[in-house]
Scaffold this motif. Structure first.
Motif, PDB file in Angstrom:
ATOM      1  N   PHE C 107      -1.062  -2.533  -2.801  1.00  0.00           N
ATOM      2  CA  PHE C 107      -2.441  -2.583  -3.281  1.00  0.00           C
ATOM      3  C   PHE C 107      -3.122  -1.234  -3.034  1.00  0.00           C
ATOM      4  N   LYS C 112      -8.617  -3.900  -6.128  1.00  0.00           N
ATOM      5  CA  LYS C 112      -7.728  -5.003  -5.766  1.00  0.00           C
ATOM      6  C   LYS C 112      -7.609  -5.127  -4.258  1.00  0.00           C
ATOM      7  N   ARG C 115     -10.371  -7.019  -2.593  1.00  0.00           N
ATOM      8  CA  ARG C 115     -10.278  -8.463  -2.753  1.00  0.00           C
ATOM      9  C   ARG C 115      -9.115  -9.037  -1.938  1.00  0.00           C
ATOM     10  N   PHE C 116      -8.021  -8.257  -1.921  1.00  0.00           N
ATOM     11  CA  PHE C 116      -6.802  -8.782  -1.298  1.00  0.00           C
ATOM     12  C   PHE C 116      -6.928  -8.996   0.211  1.00  0.00           C
ATOM     13  N   ILE C 156      -5.435 -12.567  -8.141  1.00  0.00           N
ATOM     14  CA  ILE C 156      -5.568 -11.107  -8.078  1.00  0.00           C
ATOM     15  C   ILE C 156      -4.667 -10.443  -9.112  1.00  0.00           C
TER      16      ILE C 156
END
Lengths: 249, 98, 501
Positions: C107, C112, C115-116, C156
């Motif tokens: 990532f 991303k 969020r991850f 995602i």
């Protein structure tokens, strides 16, 4: 099962199963429900052991409303995880931080140029503070009678929904302020839980003298986060509902 | 006692209706409503459990409150996913692969 | 002394990931998320090791309990630590360290990553909460954390397939957890407590207990994806980002299986019947065969790995008939439980490695259609090597961990005289060899090298997958050590889980 998912309006009546399977399933569900009802009828109900225990320990819990005592003291661990569940959904929905100077922007801005209908503007001027006041009251009264963080958060989120629907205010969820507001509930809860571990030796055990105050702190933080997350869910989902329509016009 | 039975019967019936709807309906919104009806059925049974004559057990009430919040979260996530898919489809309108 | 100190670390198994999640969610800068995650994954590993040392140190007959808030069950919520949960915590901590390092590379994109990382830690918190839970309602909340967290992580990936399978997973997950909640509500109504140990002491066979057992089991089986209820798993596990797929197959389905073990062998044990146990075993056996065949027939590499998870989960369910068959001798049921624990560890490592290598291959080629992967072994030797080594463990060839696990399970089946299960297990191994062989055959075929896409996975990331696969093999070399570890870990109140004794 769960393979032919539809979301267009014209497909509203579609079924996943062929007719005979629908009838078979209906029959099975009815039989099982009746069996379940039967098993409930024949088996008794346990004595309210926990009700007695909760009433007995209520004095040491720091609040007077037994439901609040269960939620925020006896079984506060459940509530902690519940706020974490809300946070999961909030992070999934949260829009990505844009590259421009988002950190400086305000969380709630009224910069939109729309001119409000004067009646609506006057109504909002009354309604929003009133909703926040009611929320505060619900939060405070939760210690003595029905009420509490979730109810208060829901009412305050309602104020936000009214603001955003009226069209003049906009909530900017990619700002740092928004992120802090959303996380506040879980963060304060964990901080209090861990500091309790230092004070009393047991995680989530409130020192009896400060229990009421600490619970109030946790509840205020939780209310802020719950209100923010509910509002976030509303505005983000609404933006997504509106988006394609704008595109087509 | 009759009241208790009535609550339980309603709860179980709601749960059954919810299960039926969740499996049969193809439309996501209908599935979600069905799942929420299931949840309400469970809450009815919990509320019936809480009542013991004059005494009220606060623990099932707390469970229902937690359950409601979790249900809100789950429903919102499903709606968000549905809307994401719809947005993607609107962009690729006419794409035979979708 | 040390052990009581370590026991007070028990709440940290949930507290640390939650804290990491809020810190990551608040900063949202990738740099900070990565730093926080590395620190917290190491702290979590240390906590898990301390707990393991502590529980080995104590030879109490009772599992260790920690009363949150100091109230104690039934009013408060207790955390429970026994041999099995310690092992689950440890394997989770190990995988989280390794997969976190992989995710740092995977990532690299800021949006991303923001969020991850928080979702990742919330999922880990949910998993740990389920492993140490001592309260039936608390398990419900933990299950929702796991379910919704997993769904959000799959989303995602952002493709339509990923979103659709995430949505289906979410709907099935909600259905499952509501069934579970109804079961718990009925249990509370009849027995007046939510504490698992107190429930275990109070349970009697009867219509309402059977009803609760049925509801709880349907809920958990939906989440564990046992055969007729497995339909959501392959697309969901196949379309997630690789580190997420890895954790889904390695840990998430195991969490609900772990809870099934607790309910069937401990909490509601009086209400279970041999017939029901054998039925679960039968479904498991069908899952083994069907999963292998589906894996062989699929066209996509990641789907193949996901179907293989369906098959491997089938082996776990052979535990139930083996325990049912060994009613008279606790020795045999201990053997079965030890075998299944070993199986869980071996599968977790091998499957995580396999998903990472499949992810690498997909990233490199821009697709994962098996027939078009000719010559990929030359272009990506490390990824294919990882796949092969992990495959050896899944098939159950010596000297891998998978071999020891299957051998223990076979022994338990032979000793209890259940030749049907023996045949199924051997057939499952052969079929696994066929579908893994198919992939390797294509990968090593001599043609022109494939044209890579622009993104080339970093060698260091491929090596992380390889290290997982090697761990799965090393597990086989260190079988004795692991078994001893398992044996030394305190006795639990679970018949058979004393196994771990």
């Amino acid at each position: 099962m769960f393979t032919k998912l539809e979301f267009r309006k014209r497909e509203a009546n579609r079924r996943e199963l062929p007719p005979f399977a629908v009838y078979a399933l209906g029959f099975v569900v009815i039989v099982l429900s009746v069996a379940l009802m039967f098993s409930v009828v024949v088996s008794g109900k346990a004595a309210p052991k926990l009700a007695g225990l909760a009433a007995e320990k209520l004095e040491a819990s720091g609040v007077e409303n037994p439901v609040t005592a269960v939620l925020l003291n006896f079984r506060s661990y459940d509530t902690l995880l519940e706020i974490a569940v809300l946070l999961i959904v909030a992070i999934a929905v949260l829009p990505a931080r844009s590259s421009n100077a988002a950190g400086v922007a305000h969380f709630c801005s009224a910069d939109k140029q729309d001119v409000l209908n004067p009646v609506l503007a006057a109504l909002l001027r009354w309604l929003v503070p009133l909703a926040i006041l009611v929320g505060g009251y619900l939060l405070w009264t939760g210690a003595y009678s029905p009420g509490g963080a979730f109810q208060a958060g829901a009412v305050i989120a309602g104020a936000g929904v009214a603001l955003s629907l009226a069209g003049r205010h906009e909530f900017l969820w990619h700002t740092t302020a928004a992120r802090i507001v959303i996380n506040l509930g879980l963060f304060v809860f964990i901080a209090v839980a861990l500091s309790n571990a230092l004070l009393t030796g047991t995680t989530l055990q409130y020192p009896v003298d400060y229990a009421g105050m600490l619970i109030l702190v946790v509840e205020i933080a939780a209310t802020v986060s719950i209100a923010a997350i509910l509002l976030l869910l509303f505005t983000e989902l609404k933006a997504m509902v509106d988006a394609p329509r704008e595109g087509r016009q | 006692m009759t009241q208790d039975l009535l609550y339980n019967a309603t709860g179980i019936a709601l749960f059954g209706i919810g299960v039926f709807g969740a499996i049969v309906a193809a439309h996501i919104i209908r599935k979600l409503i069905a799942l929420n009806i299931m949840g309400i059925g469970v809450f009815m049974v919990l509320l019936a459990t809480a009542r013991h004559g004059e005494i009220t057990d606060p623990v099932p009430h707390a469970m229902v409150l937690t359950g409601i919040v979790v249900a809100v979260a789950g429903t919102a996530l499903c709606l968000w996913l549905t809307l994401r898919i719809r947005l993607l489809d609107d962009v690729n309108e006419g794409d035979p692969q979708r | 002394m040390i052990s009581s100190l370590a026991l007070s670390l028990l709440p940290l198994t949930v507290g640390l990931p939650l804290l990491a999640a809020t810190v990551c969610a608040m900063t949202s800068a990738r740099r900070w998320c990565v730093g926080t995650s590395v620190v917290f994954s190491l702290l979590q590993l240390i906590t898990a090791i301390m707990l393991l040392l502590a529980i080995q140190d104590i030879d109490a007959d009772e599992p260790l309990r920690y009363s949150l808030g100091g109230w104690g069950a039934p009013l408060g919520i207790d955390l429970v630590l026994n041999g099995l949960s310690t092992i689950m915590l440890l394997i989770t901590a190990v995988l989280v360290v390794i997969l976190s390092i992989y995710s740092i590379g995977y990532f690299a994109d800021n949006a991303k990553a923001a969020r991850f990382w928080p979702l990742w830690w919330l999922l880990v918190a949910g998993l740990n909460a389920a492993f140490v839970a001592g309260d039936a309602f608390n398990i419900y909340v933990a299950l929702e954390m796991i379910g919704l967290g997993a769904v959000a992580l799959i989303a995602i990936a952002g493709t339509r397939t990923a979103l659709m399978s995430a949505l289906r997973y979410a709907l099935v997950g909600l259905l499952g957890s509501l069934c579970y909640l109804f079961g718990v509500a009925l249990l509370y109504r009849v027995y007046g407590t939510l504490d698992l140990v107190q429930l275990a002491a109070a349970t009697q066979a009867g219509p309402i207990t059977w009803a609760s057992l049925a509801l709880v089991s349907v809920g958990l089986l939906l989440k564990t994806a046992l055969l007729p209820l497995h339909f959501w798993l392959p697309p969901a596990h196949a379309s997630a980002p690789p580190p997420v797929s890895a954790v889904l197959s390695a840990l998430v389905v195991k969490a609900s299986f772990y809870l099934l073990i607790r309910f069937w062998l401990e909490v509601l044990a009086p209400a279970t019947t041999d017939f029901a146990m054998n039925l679960l075993g039968l479904l498991g056996a069908v899952a083994i065969l069907w999963g292998c065949i589906a894996a062989f027939r699929t066209q996509r590499l990641k789907l193949l790995v996901a179907y293989s998870t369906v098959a491997q989960l089938g082996y776990l369910f052979l535990l139930f008939p083996l325990v049912a068959a060994s009613d008279s001798s606790p020795n045999l049921s201990n053997m079965a439980v030890t075998a299944v624990v070993y199986f869980i560890i071996a599968h977790a490592l091998a499957k995580a490695a396999m998903f990472l290598s499949a992810g690498d291959i997909q990233l490199f080629n821009g697709h994962d259609t098996i027939d078009k992967l000719q010559g990929v072994a030359r272009a990506q030797p490390i990824a294919v090597l990882t796949f092969a080594i992990a495959g050896v463990s899944l098939i159950g060839l010596p000297p891998s961990g998978g071999f020891i696990a299957k051998w223990l399970l076979l022994n338990a089946a032979i000793d209890s005289g259940h030749w049907v299960w023996v045949i199924v297990m051997l057939a499952g191994g052969l079929l696994a060899a066929v579908y893994i062989g198919r992939v390797l055959n294509v990968a090593f075929s001599q043609t022109t090298a494939p044209t890579p896409t622009t993104t080339r996975p970093r060698t260091s990331m491929s090596c992380i997958g390889l290290s997982l696969a090697l761990m799965a093999v090393l597990l086989g070399f260190n079988a004795e050590w692991i078994l001893q570890l398992a044996n030394g870990t305190g006795e639990s109140s679970v018949p058979g889980m004393g196994a771990l004794k």
